[in-house]
Design an enzyme around this catalytic site. Sequence first.
Site, PDB file in Angstrom:
ATOM      1  N   SER A  13       0.616  -1.206  -0.081  1.00  0.00           N
ATOM      2  CA  SER A  13       0.108   0.650   0.040  1.00  0.00           C
ATOM      3  C   SER A  13       0.893   1.802   0.078  1.00  0.00           C
ATOM      4  O   SER A  13       0.772   2.390  -0.813  1.00  0.00           O
ATOM      5  CB  SER A  13      -1.248  -0.062   1.372  1.00  0.00           C
ATOM      6  OG  SER A  13      -0.424  -0.405   2.531  1.00  0.00           O
ATOM      7  N   MET A  91      10.497  -6.625   3.548  1.00  0.00           N
ATOM      8  CA  MET A  91      11.098  -7.591   5.232  1.00  0.00           C
ATOM      9  C   MET A  91      11.989  -8.060   5.263  1.00  0.00           C
ATOM     10  O   MET A  91      12.584  -9.188   5.913  1.00  0.00           O
ATOM     11  CB  MET A  91       9.801  -8.335   5.353  1.00  0.00           C
ATOM     12  CG  MET A  91       7.850  -8.229   5.319  1.00  0.00           C
ATOM     13  SD  MET A  91       8.538  -6.510   6.507  1.00  0.00           S
ATOM     14  CE  MET A  91       8.584  -7.485   8.218  1.00  0.00           C
ATOM     15  N   ILE A  93      16.004  -8.192   5.944  1.00  0.00           N
ATOM     16  CA  ILE A  93      17.457  -6.626   6.298  1.00  0.00           C
ATOM     17  C   ILE A  93      17.643  -7.330   5.450  1.00  0.00           C
ATOM     18  O   ILE A  93      18.474  -8.120   5.250  1.00  0.00           O
ATOM     19  CB  ILE A  93      17.894  -8.157   8.042  1.00  0.00           C
ATOM     20  CG1 ILE A  93      16.858  -7.488   9.014  1.00  0.00           C
ATOM     21  CG2 ILE A  93      18.803  -7.138   8.418  1.00  0.00           C
ATOM     22  CD1 ILE A  93      16.984  -8.547   9.908  1.00  0.00           C
ATOM     23  N   LEU A  94      18.337  -6.029   5.558  1.00  0.00           N
ATOM     24  CA  LEU A  94      19.221  -5.855   4.619  1.00  0.00           C
ATOM     25  C   LEU A  94      20.938  -6.014   5.095  1.00  0.00           C
ATOM     26  O   LEU A  94      21.495  -5.839   5.848  1.00  0.00           O
ATOM     27  CB  LEU A  94      19.890  -4.812   2.972  1.00  0.00           C
ATOM     28  CG  LEU A  94      18.197  -4.626   2.605  1.00  0.00           C
ATOM     29  CD1 LEU A  94      18.064  -2.983   1.885  1.00  0.00           C
ATOM     30  CD2 LEU A  94      17.995  -5.258   1.698  1.00  0.00           C
ATOM     31  N   ASN A 108      13.388   3.831   4.260  1.00  0.00           N
ATOM     32  CA  ASN A 108      12.543   3.908   5.200  1.00  0.00           C
ATOM     33  C   ASN A 108      11.570   3.829   5.871  1.00  0.00           C
ATOM     34  O   ASN A 108      11.753   4.765   5.811  1.00  0.00           O
ATOM     35  CB  ASN A 108      13.493   2.217   5.757  1.00  0.00           C
ATOM     36  CG  ASN A 108      12.314   1.035   6.310  1.00  0.00           C
ATOM     37  OD1 ASN A 108      11.618   0.623   5.541  1.00  0.00           O
ATOM     38  ND2 ASN A 108      12.279   1.163   7.212  1.00  0.00           N
ATOM     39  N   HIS A 110       8.816   2.612   8.662  1.00  0.00           N
ATOM     40  CA  HIS A 110       8.698   2.043   9.925  1.00  0.00           C
ATOM     41  C   HIS A 110       7.270   3.015  10.458  1.00  0.00           C
ATOM     42  O   HIS A 110       7.367   3.425  11.300  1.00  0.00           O
ATOM     43  CB  HIS A 110       9.799   1.945  11.049  1.00  0.00           C
ATOM     44  CG  HIS A 110      10.332   0.619  12.084  1.00  0.00           C
ATOM     45  ND1 HIS A 110      11.060  -0.550  11.439  1.00  0.00           N
ATOM     46  CD2 HIS A 110       9.405   1.226  12.875  1.00  0.00           C
ATOM     47  CE1 HIS A 110       9.975  -0.789  12.777  1.00  0.00           C
ATOM     48  NE2 HIS A 110       9.513  -0.133  13.272  1.00  0.00           N
ATOM     49  N   THR A 142      20.849   2.416   7.149  1.00  0.00           N
ATOM     50  CA  THR A 142      22.016   1.874   7.418  1.00  0.00           C
ATOM     51  C   THR A 142      22.377   1.006   7.741  1.00  0.00           C
ATOM     52  O   THR A 142      21.020   0.150   8.299  1.00  0.00           O
ATOM     53  CB  THR A 142      22.925   3.701   9.115  1.00  0.00           C
ATOM     54  OG1 THR A 142      22.321   3.590   9.843  1.00  0.00           O
ATOM     55  CG2 THR A 142      21.899   4.898   8.240  1.00  0.00           C
ATOM     56  N   GLU A 175       1.168   7.500   8.159  1.00  0.00           N
ATOM     57  CA  GLU A 175       2.340   6.686   7.096  1.00  0.00           C
ATOM     58  C   GLU A 175       1.812   7.133   5.070  1.00  0.00           C
ATOM     59  O   GLU A 175       3.105   7.262   4.460  1.00  0.00           O
ATOM     60  CB  GLU A 175       2.476   5.042   6.395  1.00  0.00           C
ATOM     61  CG  GLU A 175       2.999   4.392   7.500  1.00  0.00           C
ATOM     62  CD  GLU A 175       3.626   2.750   8.029  1.00  0.00           C
ATOM     63  OE1 GLU A 175       3.914   2.460   6.646  1.00  0.00           O
ATOM     64  OE2 GLU A 175       2.926   1.939   8.957  1.00  0.00           O
TER      65      GLU A 175
END
Length: 215
Positions: A13, A91, A93-94, A108, A110, A142, A175
């Site tokens: 969305s 979803m 983690i990079l 991002n 959140h 980061t 958001e």
Amino acid sequence: MKRIVILISGRGSNMERLIRAERQGELAQAQVVAIFANRANAQGLAHAAAANIPAFVVDHENHPDRESFDAALIAAIDRHQPDLLLLAGFMRILSAGFTRRYAGRLMNIHPSLLPAFPGLHTHRRALEAGVRLHGCTVHFVTPALDHGPIILQAAVPVLDGDDEETLAARVLREEHRIYPLAVRWFVEGRLRITGQRVEARGRQQEDALYAPCFV
Ligand code: GRF
């Protein structure tokens, strides 16, 4: 024209809202050039297709570890030469390498007022903690998960009788309001990062911490 790439995992969305904002000129001189999902069944992919935006799946399950998944994702993303990369309900983690590669151009959204409630299940945890204010945060990404420099936040009240669903819906509305705004500021070159702080030239007080339920 700034080139934007959006990464999703599910419903999409926020992605949908960002595409609409781009089409309505709310993002200034910007174009959403590609969508990536890490799951073939991400619902948002259908919307990307309907909006005629090239959409791709880089499935994390086809890669043995985080590094090889991130390397494949980077290779695929860089073909689109993004100026700005937006995580919108992505979803995964990079790796630190990924976040460093796109430092200063990776954002991002959140669903909490960071640094409160990093990680998952933010609405449930906010209810359990008994906070009276909750909200959402747009931040630069980061290597420190959910702790990058904060661009914009919006607060909403936690109402008596709220459950996860009602609270999530109230936050999601915010958001959808603040993510396009933060993107526009970036596109207009108004953001400067100094340490953990983000200066936004021309920022109005009411852009941040705006809680429509109080008005
Ligand atoms: C949003 O609440 C976002 O803040 C979080 O994941 C959710 C994604 O929703 N990171 P959607 O896919 O944008 O609808």
